[in-house]
Scaffold this motif. Structure first.
Motif, PDB file in Angstrom:
ATOM      1  N   MET A  25       0.833  -1.662   0.019  1.00 17.85           N
ATOM      2  CA  MET A  25      -0.173  -0.484  -0.107  1.00 17.85           C
ATOM      3  C   MET A  25       1.219   1.025   0.628  1.00 17.85           C
ATOM      4  SD  MET A  25      -3.539  -1.225   2.363  1.00 17.85           S
ATOM      5  CE  MET A  25      -3.576   0.094   3.359  1.00 17.85           C
ATOM      6  N   ALA A  26       1.989   1.069   0.737  1.00 17.84           N
ATOM      7  CA  ALA A  26       2.745   2.207   0.671  1.00 17.84           C
ATOM      8  C   ALA A  26       3.636   1.936  -0.356  1.00 17.84           C
ATOM      9  CB  ALA A  26       4.105   2.466   1.352  1.00 17.84           C
ATOM     10  N   LEU A  27       4.020   1.473  -1.431  1.00  8.49           N
ATOM     11  CA  LEU A  27       4.671   1.727  -2.782  1.00  8.49           C
ATOM     12  C   LEU A  27       3.383   2.492  -3.659  1.00  8.49           C
ATOM     13  CD1 LEU A  27       7.183  -1.835  -2.819  1.00  8.49           C
ATOM     14  CD2 LEU A  27       7.378   1.248  -3.352  1.00  8.49           C
ATOM     15  N   ASP A  28       1.790   1.905  -3.869  1.00  7.76           N
ATOM     16  CA  ASP A  28       1.009   2.583  -4.841  1.00  7.76           C
ATOM     17  C   ASP A  28       0.658   3.417  -4.058  1.00  7.76           C
ATOM     18  OD1 ASP A  28       0.425  -0.012  -5.350  1.00  7.76           O
ATOM     19  OD2 ASP A  28      -1.212  -0.713  -4.269  1.00  7.76           O
ATOM     20  N   ALA A  29       0.672   4.272  -2.697  1.00  8.98           N
ATOM     21  CA  ALA A  29       0.915   5.937  -2.642  1.00  8.98           C
ATOM     22  C   ALA A  29       1.787   6.910  -3.097  1.00  8.98           C
ATOM     23  CB  ALA A  29       0.629   5.579  -0.312  1.00  8.98           C
ATOM     24  N   LEU A  30       3.171   5.734  -3.022  1.00  3.29           N
ATOM     25  CA  LEU A  30       4.184   7.142  -3.482  1.00  3.29           C
ATOM     26  C   LEU A  30       3.664   6.632  -5.333  1.00  3.29           C
ATOM     27  CD1 LEU A  30       7.449   8.138  -3.211  1.00  3.29           C
ATOM     28  CD2 LEU A  30       7.632   5.802  -3.418  1.00  3.29           C
ATOM     29  N   VAL A  31       3.613   5.932  -5.664  1.00  2.00           N
ATOM     30  CA  VAL A  31       2.803   6.020  -6.956  1.00  2.00           C
ATOM     31  C   VAL A  31       1.992   7.002  -7.210  1.00  2.00           C
ATOM     32  CG1 VAL A  31       2.451   4.099  -9.098  1.00  2.00           C
ATOM     33  CG2 VAL A  31       4.527   3.436  -7.637  1.00  2.00           C
ATOM     34  N   ASP A  32       0.959   6.990  -6.739  1.00  3.09           N
ATOM     35  CA  ASP A  32      -0.108   7.804  -6.582  1.00  3.09           C
ATOM     36  C   ASP A  32       0.302   9.551  -6.418  1.00  3.09           C
ATOM     37  OD1 ASP A  32      -1.666   5.730  -6.992  1.00  3.09           O
ATOM     38  OD2 ASP A  32      -2.364   5.882  -5.257  1.00  3.09           O
ATOM     39  N   ALA A  33       1.308   9.467  -5.684  1.00  2.00           N
ATOM     40  CA  ALA A  33       1.777  11.272  -5.632  1.00  2.00           C
ATOM     41  C   ALA A  33       2.793  11.129  -6.822  1.00  2.00           C
ATOM     42  CB  ALA A  33       2.419  10.754  -4.144  1.00  2.00           C
ATOM     43  N   ALA A  34       3.409   9.872  -7.176  1.00  2.00           N
ATOM     44  CA  ALA A  34       4.104  10.513  -7.548  1.00  2.00           C
ATOM     45  C   ALA A  34       3.743  10.891  -9.102  1.00  2.00           C
ATOM     46  CB  ALA A  34       5.428   9.564  -8.304  1.00  2.00           C
ATOM     47  N   VAL A  35       2.829  10.129  -9.860  1.00  2.00           N
ATOM     48  CA  VAL A  35       2.245  10.230 -10.957  1.00  2.00           C
ATOM     49  C   VAL A  35       1.021  11.293 -10.655  1.00  2.00           C
ATOM     50  CG1 VAL A  35      -0.038   9.666 -11.642  1.00  2.00           C
ATOM     51  CG2 VAL A  35       1.202   7.919 -11.418  1.00  2.00           C
ATOM     52  N   VAL A  36       0.354  12.077 -10.001  1.00  8.18           N
ATOM     53  CA  VAL A  36       0.128  13.337  -9.665  1.00  8.18           C
ATOM     54  C   VAL A  36       0.907  14.360  -9.478  1.00  8.18           C
ATOM     55  CG1 VAL A  36      -1.496  14.698  -8.080  1.00  8.18           C
ATOM     56  CG2 VAL A  36      -2.313  12.402  -8.563  1.00  8.18           C
ATOM     57  N   ALA A  37       1.754  14.204  -8.900  1.00  8.61           N
ATOM     58  CA  ALA A  37       2.964  15.499  -9.582  1.00  8.61           C
ATOM     59  C   ALA A  37       3.471  16.185 -11.099  1.00  8.61           C
ATOM     60  CB  ALA A  37       4.341  15.103  -8.149  1.00  8.61           C
ATOM     61  N   TYR A  38       3.756  14.749 -11.356  1.00  8.19           N
ATOM     62  CA  TYR A  38       4.379  14.889 -12.646  1.00  8.19           C
ATOM     63  C   TYR A  38       2.874  15.598 -13.218  1.00  8.19           C
ATOM     64  CZ  TYR A  38       6.163  13.361 -17.086  1.00  8.19           C
ATOM     65  OH  TYR A  38       6.234  14.353 -18.353  1.00  8.19           O
ATOM     66  N   ALA A  39       1.604  14.627 -13.050  1.00  9.69           N
ATOM     67  CA  ALA A  39       0.603  16.191 -14.035  1.00  9.69           C
ATOM     68  C   ALA A  39       0.592  17.282 -13.187  1.00  9.69           C
ATOM     69  CB  ALA A  39      -0.872  15.184 -13.716  1.00  9.69           C
ATOM     70  N   SER A  40       1.121  17.629 -12.450  1.00 11.71           N
ATOM     71  CA  SER A  40       0.676  19.096 -11.893  1.00 11.71           C
ATOM     72  C   SER A  40       1.690  19.807 -12.150  1.00 11.71           C
ATOM     73  CB  SER A  40       0.023  18.992 -10.436  1.00 11.71           C
ATOM     74  OG  SER A  40      -0.752  17.890 -10.101  1.00 11.71           O
ATOM     75  N   TRP A  41       2.861  19.055 -12.119  1.00 11.59           N
ATOM     76  CA  TRP A  41       4.050  20.239 -12.055  1.00 11.59           C
ATOM     77  C   TRP A  41       4.068  20.173 -13.611  1.00 11.59           C
ATOM     78  CZ3 TRP A  41       7.968  18.350  -8.109  1.00 11.59           C
ATOM     79  CH2 TRP A  41       7.647  17.875  -6.540  1.00 11.59           C
ATOM     80  N   ALA A  42       4.239  19.487 -14.597  1.00 15.50           N
ATOM     81  CA  ALA A  42       4.731  20.051 -16.017  1.00 15.50           C
ATOM     82  C   ALA A  42       6.248  20.379 -15.827  1.00 15.50           C
ATOM     83  CB  ALA A  42       3.679  21.028 -16.081  1.00 15.50           C
ATOM     84  N   HIS A  43       7.086  19.842 -16.587  1.00 16.49           N
ATOM     85  CA  HIS A  43       8.070  19.238 -15.966  1.00 16.49           C
ATOM     86  C   HIS A  43       9.667  19.717 -16.329  1.00 16.49           C
ATOM     87  CE1 HIS A  43       6.514  17.229 -13.029  1.00 16.49           C
ATOM     88  NE2 HIS A  43       6.368  15.909 -13.863  1.00 16.49           N
ATOM     89  N   GLY A  44      10.793  20.307 -16.229  1.00 16.84           N
ATOM     90  CA  GLY A  44      12.151  20.434 -16.422  1.00 16.84           C
ATOM     91  C   GLY A  44      12.442  20.079 -17.142  1.00 16.84           C
ATOM     92  N   SER A  45      12.603  18.290 -16.874  1.00 18.16           N
ATOM     93  CA  SER A  45      12.919  17.296 -17.248  1.00 18.16           C
ATOM     94  C   SER A  45      11.935  16.188 -17.539  1.00 18.16           C
ATOM     95  CB  SER A  45      14.108  16.462 -16.827  1.00 18.16           C
ATOM     96  OG  SER A  45      15.043  15.696 -17.409  1.00 18.16           O
ATOM     97  N   PRO A  46      10.764  16.594 -18.878  1.00 16.12           N
ATOM     98  CA  PRO A  46      10.232  15.487 -18.763  1.00 16.12           C
ATOM     99  C   PRO A  46      10.333  13.838 -18.451  1.00 16.12           C
ATOM    100  CG  PRO A  46       9.759  16.439 -20.596  1.00 16.12           C
ATOM    101  CD  PRO A  46      10.591  17.572 -19.300  1.00 16.12           C
ATOM    102  N   THR A  47      11.482  13.536 -19.292  1.00 16.71           N
ATOM    103  CA  THR A  47      11.769  11.992 -19.469  1.00 16.71           C
ATOM    104  C   THR A  47      12.032  11.568 -18.461  1.00 16.71           C
ATOM    105  OG1 THR A  47      11.607  12.079 -22.076  1.00 16.71           O
ATOM    106  CG2 THR A  47      13.468  10.183 -20.855  1.00 16.71           C
TER     107      THR A  47
END
Length: 126
Positions: free
Chosen positions: A1-23
């Motif tokens: 469950m903790a790994l899923d929560a980490l993945v979920d947070a990283a996915v939302v952060a990717y979608a929210s931040w729009a990144h300097g190094s997208p790859t």
């Protein structure tokens, strides 16, 4: 469950931040997702250290590659099938990996932000 929560947070952060190094930032979500996929095959004694390594890797990737300021990316919430079709049509392995990871996150959380991660990667040409 903790790994899923980490993945979920990283996915939302990717979608929210729009990144300097997208790859590179794709890996902040896909690396812990890969650990979660193999975790059942590992001895239980390695589960906590596997989580610790995945968390550290995600934090390091975000720290090293996130932009100083977000860049606006116009992504619209769409259906899971459309996200997958758009990722496959794009053809980039990082976009496809992120789409798979984001769709798993969306399945767990129903977060509409999870559906915008792969389209953001497409727009940023990850």
């Amino acid at each position: 469950m903790a790994l899923d929560a980490l993945v979920d947070a990283a996915v939302v952060a990717y979608a929210s931040w729009a990144h300097g190094s997208p790859t590179m930032l794709v890996h902040a979500a896909t690396a812990p997702n890969a650990v979660a996929a193999v975790l059942p095959s590992l001895p239980q004694a390695l589960w906590l250290s596997s989580f610790d390594a995945a968390w550290s890797a995600t934090a390091a990737v975000f720290a090293a590659y996130r932009p100083a300021a977000p860049r606006q990316v116009r992504t619209e919430v769409t259906t899971p099938a459309d996200v997958l079709a758009r990722a496959v049509a794009h053809g980039g392995e990082h976009v496809i990996k992120l789409a798979d990871t984001a769709l798993g996150s969306h399945e767990r959380t129903s977060s509409p932000r999870a559906l915008t991660a792969a389209p953001a990667a497409i727009e940023l040409d990850a």
